[in-house]
Scaffold this active site. Structure first.
Site, PDB file in Angstrom:
ATOM      1  CB  ILE A 164      -0.955  -0.009   1.216  1.00 35.50           C
ATOM      2  CG1 ILE A 164      -1.964  -1.157   1.081  1.00 35.50           C
ATOM      3  CG2 ILE A 164      -1.661   1.332   1.370  1.00 35.50           C
ATOM      4  CD1 ILE A 164      -2.775  -1.441   2.326  1.00 35.50           C
ATOM      5  CG  ASP A 183       9.006  -1.765   6.099  1.00 36.91           C
ATOM      6  OD1 ASP A 183       9.520  -2.705   6.755  1.00 36.91           O
ATOM      7  OD2 ASP A 183       8.041  -1.921   5.336  1.00 36.91           O
ATOM      8  NE  ARG A 244      -6.685  -4.973  10.360  1.00 39.29           N
ATOM      9  CZ  ARG A 244      -6.922  -4.932   9.049  1.00 39.29           C
ATOM     10  NH1 ARG A 244      -7.011  -3.770   8.436  1.00 39.29           N
ATOM     11  NH2 ARG A 244      -7.086  -6.044   8.360  1.00 39.29           N
ATOM     12  CG  ASP A 268     -10.616   3.201   6.289  1.00 33.97           C
ATOM     13  OD1 ASP A 268     -11.786   3.591   6.095  1.00 33.97           O
ATOM     14  OD2 ASP A 268     -10.221   2.061   5.990  1.00 33.97           O
ATOM     15  CD  GLU A 273     -12.216  -0.587  12.672  1.00 27.77           C
ATOM     16  OE1 GLU A 273     -12.610  -1.585  12.026  1.00 27.77           O
ATOM     17  OE2 GLU A 273     -11.197   0.044  12.368  1.00 27.77           O
ATOM     18  CG  HIS A 292     -11.779  -1.197   8.521  1.00 28.44           C
ATOM     19  ND1 HIS A 292     -11.259  -1.827   9.626  1.00 28.44           N
ATOM     20  CD2 HIS A 292     -11.023  -1.625   7.477  1.00 28.44           C
ATOM     21  CE1 HIS A 292     -10.259  -2.612   9.270  1.00 28.44           C
ATOM     22  NE2 HIS A 292     -10.090  -2.508   7.969  1.00 28.44           N
ATOM     23  CB  ALA A 295      -9.897  -2.822   1.292  1.00 26.54           C
TER      24      ALA A 295
HETATM   25  N1  LIG Z   1      -8.157  -0.021   5.881  1.00 26.42           N
HETATM   26  C1  LIG Z   1      -8.292  -1.120   5.181  1.00 26.42           C
HETATM   27  O1  LIG Z   1      -9.347  -1.434   4.696  1.00 26.42           O
HETATM   28  C2  LIG Z   1      -7.075  -1.982   4.945  1.00 26.42           C
HETATM   29  C3  LIG Z   1      -7.021  -2.774   3.801  1.00 26.42           C
HETATM   30  C4  LIG Z   1      -5.882  -3.534   3.557  1.00 26.42           C
HETATM   31  C5  LIG Z   1      -4.839  -3.515   4.468  1.00 26.42           C
HETATM   32  N2  LIG Z   1      -4.943  -2.763   5.578  1.00 26.42           N
HETATM   33  C6  LIG Z   1      -3.847  -2.725   6.564  1.00 26.42           C
HETATM   34  O2  LIG Z   1      -2.726  -2.128   5.965  1.00 26.42           O
HETATM   35  C7  LIG Z   1      -1.554  -2.833   6.360  1.00 26.42           C
HETATM   36  C8  LIG Z   1      -0.525  -2.715   5.246  1.00 26.42           C
HETATM   37  O3  LIG Z   1      -1.017  -3.410   4.120  1.00 26.42           O
HETATM   38  P1  LIG Z   1      -0.045  -3.798   2.903  1.00 26.42           P
HETATM   39  O4  LIG Z   1      -0.895  -4.474   1.890  1.00 26.42           O
HETATM   40  O5  LIG Z   1       0.776  -2.649   2.528  1.00 26.42           O
HETATM   41  O6  LIG Z   1       0.832  -4.908   3.649  1.00 26.42           O
HETATM   42  P2  LIG Z   1       2.328  -5.334   3.306  1.00 26.42           P
HETATM   43  O7  LIG Z   1       2.538  -6.601   4.064  1.00 26.42           O
HETATM   44  O8  LIG Z   1       2.576  -5.307   1.854  1.00 26.42           O
HETATM   45  O9  LIG Z   1       3.199  -4.170   3.964  1.00 26.42           O
HETATM   46  C9  LIG Z   1       3.351  -4.021   5.343  1.00 26.42           C
HETATM   47  C10 LIG Z   1       4.745  -3.466   5.559  1.00 26.42           C
HETATM   48  O10 LIG Z   1       4.891  -3.172   6.945  1.00 26.42           O
HETATM   49  C11 LIG Z   1       6.234  -3.485   7.287  1.00 26.42           C
HETATM   50  N3  LIG Z   1       6.388  -3.634   8.722  1.00 26.42           N
HETATM   51  C12 LIG Z   1       6.326  -4.765   9.462  1.00 26.42           C
HETATM   52  N4  LIG Z   1       6.591  -4.475  10.746  1.00 26.42           N
HETATM   53  C13 LIG Z   1       6.831  -3.138  10.797  1.00 26.42           C
HETATM   54  C14 LIG Z   1       7.168  -2.253  11.840  1.00 26.42           C
HETATM   55  N5  LIG Z   1       7.335  -2.688  13.104  1.00 26.42           N
HETATM   56  N6  LIG Z   1       7.329  -0.953  11.548  1.00 26.42           N
HETATM   57  C15 LIG Z   1       7.188  -0.499  10.294  1.00 26.42           C
HETATM   58  N7  LIG Z   1       6.893  -1.302   9.251  1.00 26.42           N
HETATM   59  C16 LIG Z   1       6.705  -2.599   9.508  1.00 26.42           C
HETATM   60  C17 LIG Z   1       6.542  -4.753   6.518  1.00 26.42           C
HETATM   61  O11 LIG Z   1       7.936  -4.936   6.378  1.00 26.42           O
HETATM   62  C18 LIG Z   1       5.861  -4.469   5.187  1.00 26.42           C
HETATM   63  O12 LIG Z   1       6.749  -3.898   4.269  1.00 26.42           O
HETATM   64  C19 LIG Z   1      -2.039  -4.275   6.582  1.00 26.42           C
HETATM   65  O13 LIG Z   1      -1.260  -4.931   7.553  1.00 26.42           O
HETATM   66  C20 LIG Z   1      -3.452  -4.124   7.035  1.00 26.42           C
HETATM   67  O14 LIG Z   1      -3.521  -4.169   8.435  1.00 26.42           O
HETATM   68  C21 LIG Z   1      -6.026  -1.996   5.837  1.00 26.42           C
END
Ligand SMILES: NC(=O)c1ccc[n+]([C@@H]2O[C@H](COP(=O)([O-])OP(=O)(O)OC[C@H]3O[C@@H](n4cnc5c(N)ncnc54)[C@H](O)[C@@H]3O)[C@@H](O)[C@H]2O)c1
Length: 326
Positions: A164, A183, A244, A268, A273, A292, A295
Site C-alpha cells: 500500500i 520499515d 489498523r 479509516d 470498530e 474501515h 479496501a
Molecule cells: N483499511 C483497510 O481497509 C485496509 C485494507 C488492507 C490492508 N490494511 C492494513 O494495511 C496494512 C498494510 O497493508 P499492505 O498491503 O501494505 O501490507 P504489506 O505486508 O505489503 O506491507 C506491510 C509493511 O509493513 C512493514 N512492517 C512490518 N513491521 C513493521 C514495523 N514494526 N514498523 C514499520 N513497518 C513494519 C513490513 O515490512 C511491510 O513492508 C495491513 O497490515 C493491514 O492491516 C487496511
C-alpha cells in the site's frame, strides 16, 4: 474449450463476506464452474461465532471475511482444508492452529493496495482542504470557504513500506513531495526506484508534514504511534491511518488534537470498530473519518475475489496456492 475439472464436486465452500455474489461475481463463478457448493452469507453483517458454528462441520473451504477462525472454530471444522481470506489482514485467524491442523491460510497481498492508497490520498486532501465540512455545509445553505494547504512541496513520512505504502508513494510523486519511510524490512532497491528515503522511525515522523501509517498490527506495532512519538512530530503535522486502529494510541491522538499539536487526522480504522457516535475523535472538525472502507473498491473486490477462489481451486487440484500465509 475444455470444461474445468470438477475438483469441487461434493465439496462445500462457506463464504462469510457480505455482498460476495455481487462484488466477487467472477471469483464466485470460478468456484461454481469447478463444482463447489457455496453457502453464502446473505445478510448485511459479518457472521458471528454463533452464525459460523453450524457451518463449520460441513466446510471444506472458506472464503473468509472478518469472521473469527480461532482454535475453537478450527476444532469444529474437521474437513476444512483452506481458509482463503478475501483481503490482507489475518488478525482474525489463528495461523499456527490452522497449520497444526493442516489447514492452508491464504490471503491476497497487494490486491486492495490501490484502493487503500487512493483512500489515504483522499483523506489527506479532505483534511487539508476541509472538503467534508464544505460538502456538509453547502447542503444546509452555508457558503463557508476554507483556506487549506496544498500537498505539493510537503514531506510525507510513511510508516511501513509494503504494497500500500509503495503505491501511495508512487501516486504522491505526482504531487511533487519529498518522501521518507520507516520499515525495518524495507526493500532498498524499491525505495530507490520510487525516490523514497529509508530512515529511522523517529526521522520518519519528526521532520515531516504528514505521517501515514501502513504497517501491520502485530504485538510490536501495537500503539507504535503513542504519546511520545506524537510529541516528536512537528506542530501542525497531519496523521493518516488506513492500516489498523491498534497502531495508534487513540487517547494520545485525542490529546494531540485537543492541544492543537496535530493539525488534523484522516482515519479509516479505529481501536474499537464500529465507531460509536460518542468516540471523542468525531468531535474534531479536523478529523476526517471513514468506516474501515479503504479496501472497498469494485476493482479490488474483483481482483481479490478471483485470487481467493483460485487458491481454493488450486488446493483441491493438488497445487500449492499462491500467497500461503501459514
Ligand atoms: N483499511 C483497510 O481497509 C485496509 C485494507 C488492507 C490492508 N490494511 C492494513 O494495511 C496494512 C498494510 O497493508 P499492505 O498491503 O501494505 O501490507 P504489506 O505486508 O505489503 O506491507 C506491510 C509493511 O509493513 C512493514 N512492517 C512490518 N513491521 C513493521 C514495523 N514494526 N514498523 C514499520 N513497518 C513494519 C513490513 O515490512 C511491510 O513492508 C495491513 O497490515 C493491514 O492491516 C487496511
Amino acid at each position: 474449450m475444455t470444461p474445468p475439472t470438477p475438483v469441487g464436486h461434493g465439496r462445500t465452500v462457506i463464504v462469510g463476506p457480505v455482498r460476495y455474489a455481487e462484488l466477487c461475481s467472477a471469483g464466485r463463478a470460478l468456484l461454481v464452474e469447478h463444482g463447489f457448493t457455496l453457502v453464502e452469507n446473505e445478510r448485511s453483517t459479518p457472521w458471528t461465532a454463533d452464525d459460523l458454528a453450524p457451518l463449520l462441520p460441513i466446510a471444506d473451504a472458506s472464503v473468509c471475511g472478518v469472521e473469527v477462525f480461532d482454535e475453537a472454530a478450527l476444532a469444529a471444522a474437521p474437513k476444512l482444508k483452506i481458509i482463503s481470506r478475501l483481503g490482507v489482514g489475518l488478525d482474525n485467524i489463528d495461523l499456527a492452529a490452522a497449520r497444526a491442523r493442516g489447514i492452508d491460510v491464504v490471503n491476497a497481498p497487494g490486491g486492495n493496495a490501490i484502493a487503500v492508497a487512493e483512500l489515504a490520498l483522499g483523506l489527506l486532501l479532505s483534511v487539508y482542504r476541509q472538503i467534508p465540512i464544505m460538502n456538509a455545509g453547502i447542503r444546509t445553505g452555508a457558503w463557508d470557504r476554507f483556506v487549506g494547504s496544498e500537498i505539493g512541496g510537503k514531506t510525507i513520512g510513511l510508516i511501513g513500506f509494503g504494497a500500500i505504502s509503495r503505491i501511495l508513494a508512487q501516486r504522491l510523486k505526482g504531487f511533487d513531495v519529498d518522501l521518507v519511510a520507516y520499515d525495518p524490512y524495507a526493500d532498498q532497491a524499491v525505495a530507490d526506484e520510487l525516490g523514497v528515503r529509508l530512515v529511522s522511525l523517529e526521522e520518519a515522523v519528526s521532520n515531516v508534514d504528514v505521517v501515514s501509517v501502513h504497517a501491520p498490527h502485530v504485538p510490536e506495532t501495537h500503539h507504535l504511534v503513542n504519546a511520545d512519538l506524537i510529541a516528536s512530530m512537528r506542530p501542525g503535522t497531519v496523521l493518516l491511518n488506513t492500516s489498523r486502529g491498534g497502531l495508534v494510541d487513540q487517547a494520545a491522538l485525542v490529546d494531540a488534537l485537543e492541544s492543537g499539536h496535530l493539525a488534523g487526522a484522516g482515519l479509516d480504522v479505529f481501536e474499537v470498530e464500529p465507531v460509536g457516535p460518542d468516540n471523542p475523535l468525531l468531535a474534531f472538525p479536523n478529523v476526517v473519518a471513514t468506516t474501515h472502507a479503504a479496501a472497498d473498491s469494485l476493482e479490488a473486490y474483483h481482483r481479490i475475489g478471483l485470487s481467493t477462489a483460485q487458491a481454493i481451486v488450486d488446493v483441491f487440484s493438488g497445487r500449492t496456492p499462491r500467497s500461503l500465509a501459514n
